[in-house]
Design an enzyme around this catalytic site. Sequence first.
Site, PDB file in Angstrom:
ATOM      1  N   SER A   1       0.777  -1.254   0.067  1.00 41.63           N
ATOM      2  CA  SER A   1      -0.095   0.049  -0.018  1.00 41.63           C
ATOM      3  C   SER A   1       0.658   1.343   0.024  1.00 41.63           C
ATOM      4  O   SER A   1       0.336   2.356  -0.278  1.00 41.63           O
ATOM      5  CB  SER A   1      -0.957  -0.062   1.034  1.00 41.63           C
ATOM      6  OG  SER A   1      -2.055  -0.760   0.867  1.00 41.63           O
TER       7      SER A   1
ATOM      8  N   LYS B   1       0.485   3.296  -2.873  1.00 45.08           N
ATOM      9  CA  LYS B   1      -0.881   4.296  -3.023  1.00 45.08           C
ATOM     10  C   LYS B   1      -0.444   5.848  -3.102  1.00 45.08           C
ATOM     11  O   LYS B   1      -1.035   6.631  -3.638  1.00 45.08           O
ATOM     12  CB  LYS B   1      -2.065   3.849  -1.997  1.00 45.08           C
ATOM     13  CG  LYS B   1      -2.396   2.624  -2.278  1.00 45.08           C
ATOM     14  CD  LYS B   1      -3.318   1.947  -1.138  1.00 45.08           C
ATOM     15  CE  LYS B   1      -3.682   0.600  -1.251  1.00 45.08           C
ATOM     16  NZ  LYS B   1      -4.395   0.007  -0.043  1.00 45.08           N
TER      17      LYS B   1
ATOM     18  N   TYR C   1      -4.113  -2.459 -10.050  1.00 41.87           N
ATOM     19  CA  TYR C   1      -4.248  -2.360  -8.305  1.00 41.87           C
ATOM     20  C   TYR C   1      -2.975  -3.558  -7.939  1.00 41.87           C
ATOM     21  O   TYR C   1      -2.157  -3.281  -7.114  1.00 41.87           O
ATOM     22  CB  TYR C   1      -5.495  -2.459  -7.780  1.00 41.87           C
ATOM     23  CG  TYR C   1      -5.516  -2.476  -6.389  1.00 41.87           C
ATOM     24  CD1 TYR C   1      -5.110  -1.331  -5.482  1.00 41.87           C
ATOM     25  CD2 TYR C   1      -5.709  -3.757  -5.447  1.00 41.87           C
ATOM     26  CE1 TYR C   1      -4.971  -1.381  -4.175  1.00 41.87           C
ATOM     27  CE2 TYR C   1      -5.580  -3.798  -4.101  1.00 41.87           C
ATOM     28  CZ  TYR C   1      -5.306  -2.612  -3.648  1.00 41.87           C
ATOM     29  OH  TYR C   1      -5.181  -2.519  -2.197  1.00 41.87           O
TER      30      TYR C   1
ATOM     31  N   TYR D   1      -4.042   2.920   7.997  1.00 41.67           N
ATOM     32  CA  TYR D   1      -5.289   1.805   8.143  1.00 41.67           C
ATOM     33  C   TYR D   1      -6.102   2.781   9.633  1.00 41.67           C
ATOM     34  O   TYR D   1      -6.142   4.009   9.456  1.00 41.67           O
ATOM     35  CB  TYR D   1      -4.925   0.686   8.507  1.00 41.67           C
ATOM     36  CG  TYR D   1      -3.768  -0.023   7.685  1.00 41.67           C
ATOM     37  CD1 TYR D   1      -4.272  -0.072   6.007  1.00 41.67           C
ATOM     38  CD2 TYR D   1      -2.664  -0.574   7.960  1.00 41.67           C
ATOM     39  CE1 TYR D   1      -3.312  -0.469   5.424  1.00 41.67           C
ATOM     40  CE2 TYR D   1      -1.727  -0.940   6.797  1.00 41.67           C
ATOM     41  CZ  TYR D   1      -2.082  -0.958   5.575  1.00 41.67           C
ATOM     42  OH  TYR D   1      -1.253  -1.596   4.739  1.00 41.67           O
TER      43      TYR D   1
ATOM     44  N   VAL E   1       1.069  -3.855   3.845  1.00 45.20           N
ATOM     45  CA  VAL E   1       1.118  -4.996   4.483  1.00 45.20           C
ATOM     46  C   VAL E   1       2.574  -5.779   4.145  1.00 45.20           C
ATOM     47  O   VAL E   1       2.591  -6.810   4.810  1.00 45.20           O
ATOM     48  CB  VAL E   1      -0.084  -5.870   4.303  1.00 45.20           C
ATOM     49  CG1 VAL E   1      -1.317  -5.259   4.796  1.00 45.20           C
ATOM     50  CG2 VAL E   1      -0.311  -6.139   2.693  1.00 45.20           C
TER      51      VAL E   1
HETATM   52  N1  GLU Z   1      -2.167  -5.714  -1.990  1.00 42.92           N
HETATM   53  C1  GLU Z   1      -2.834  -5.584  -0.562  1.00 42.92           C
HETATM   54  C2  GLU Z   1      -4.416  -5.639  -0.550  1.00 42.92           C
HETATM   55  O1  GLU Z   1      -4.753  -5.262  -1.445  1.00 42.92           O
HETATM   56  C3  GLU Z   1      -2.383  -4.165  -0.144  1.00 42.92           C
HETATM   57  C4  GLU Z   1      -2.680  -3.959   1.538  1.00 42.92           C
HETATM   58  C5  GLU Z   1      -1.737  -3.280   2.022  1.00 42.92           C
HETATM   59  O2  GLU Z   1      -0.704  -2.946   1.916  1.00 42.92           O
HETATM   60  O3  GLU Z   1      -2.724  -2.140   2.905  1.00 42.92           O
HETATM   61  O4  GLU Z   1      -4.653  -6.249   0.192  1.00 42.92           O
END
Ligand code: GLU
Length: 306
Positions: A67, A70, A190, A242, A260
Amino acid sequence: MTAHNFQLVLDDINDAIRPLLGKEGQVASYIPALARVPAQQFGIALRTRDGQEAASGDAAVPFSIQSMSKVFTLTLAMKHLGEHLWERIGREPSGNPFNSLVQLEQERGKPRNPFINAGAIAVADRLVTQGNAKADILALVSSLCGEAVQIDAEVAQSEADTGFRNAALANFMKSFASLDNDVATVLDVYFAQCSIRMNCEQVARAAAYLCRDGRHPRTNAPVVSERLTRRINSLMLTCGTYDAAGEFAFRIGLPCKSGVGGGIVAVVPDQLTLCVWSPALDATGNSLLGMKALEMFAGQTGMSVF
Ligand code: GLU
């Protein structure tokens, strides 16, 4: 502080963290390719506004940025779409797990922010509409860190094989007509962005525009405007970790974005960018020792936005 002093701080943090490796937290297991990553690793790297670098521990070991990607996709989308981006995506902390479906239903397919999965999938959709999304993302990140970065095809496939919740989020948004493009095309982008492999040194360098008023770390050309840079940093502070964003603000006090894969990128506006990595996560999905390392860094240097 000089580069030498920063090096001493990072070495000190590395010395303090290493005895704790493997004691607490869990490597993300819902993506099988990530579950195989050894937990006992820790890296930390920083780059100052004027280009001095320091690193310690496993800072040169590549990992899945997940993430953290992002931040880069949001940067591209804000640059290309301006205010229109916010027609389909909110800017409030979610207070919910990153892959929650409940809030998306209550809010009729409009994700709370661009950093939860639904929001990042909506951003990926806009990038697909704008151009060649995967190539654009790789080109931006590679240019920023000054080296060609790659997508880890095994991780991307593993995400595609098991990304049932992300498929649910994307289909759900599609049902509200919140995505322009095919669900499969958007998810492919994604999963690819999440599967980019980088090390702490590269991430600290690639994020450097966030501590330089939007200016490219090597060419000094604007990546985004100063105003948009402030906005990206504000979203990282309020939504980047998060449903632990409040805890991060309280304990660390810097804009951060976690993934993650165990990485966290942090920004000290106008001063430096920092990346920590340790794969074992806490219950909120943030790197447990990465968070501890950032807290030590903020404590030892006194750096904070507050
Ligand atoms: N590719 C992971 C998912 O979509 C990313 C989650 C993350 O790093 O927060 O679940």
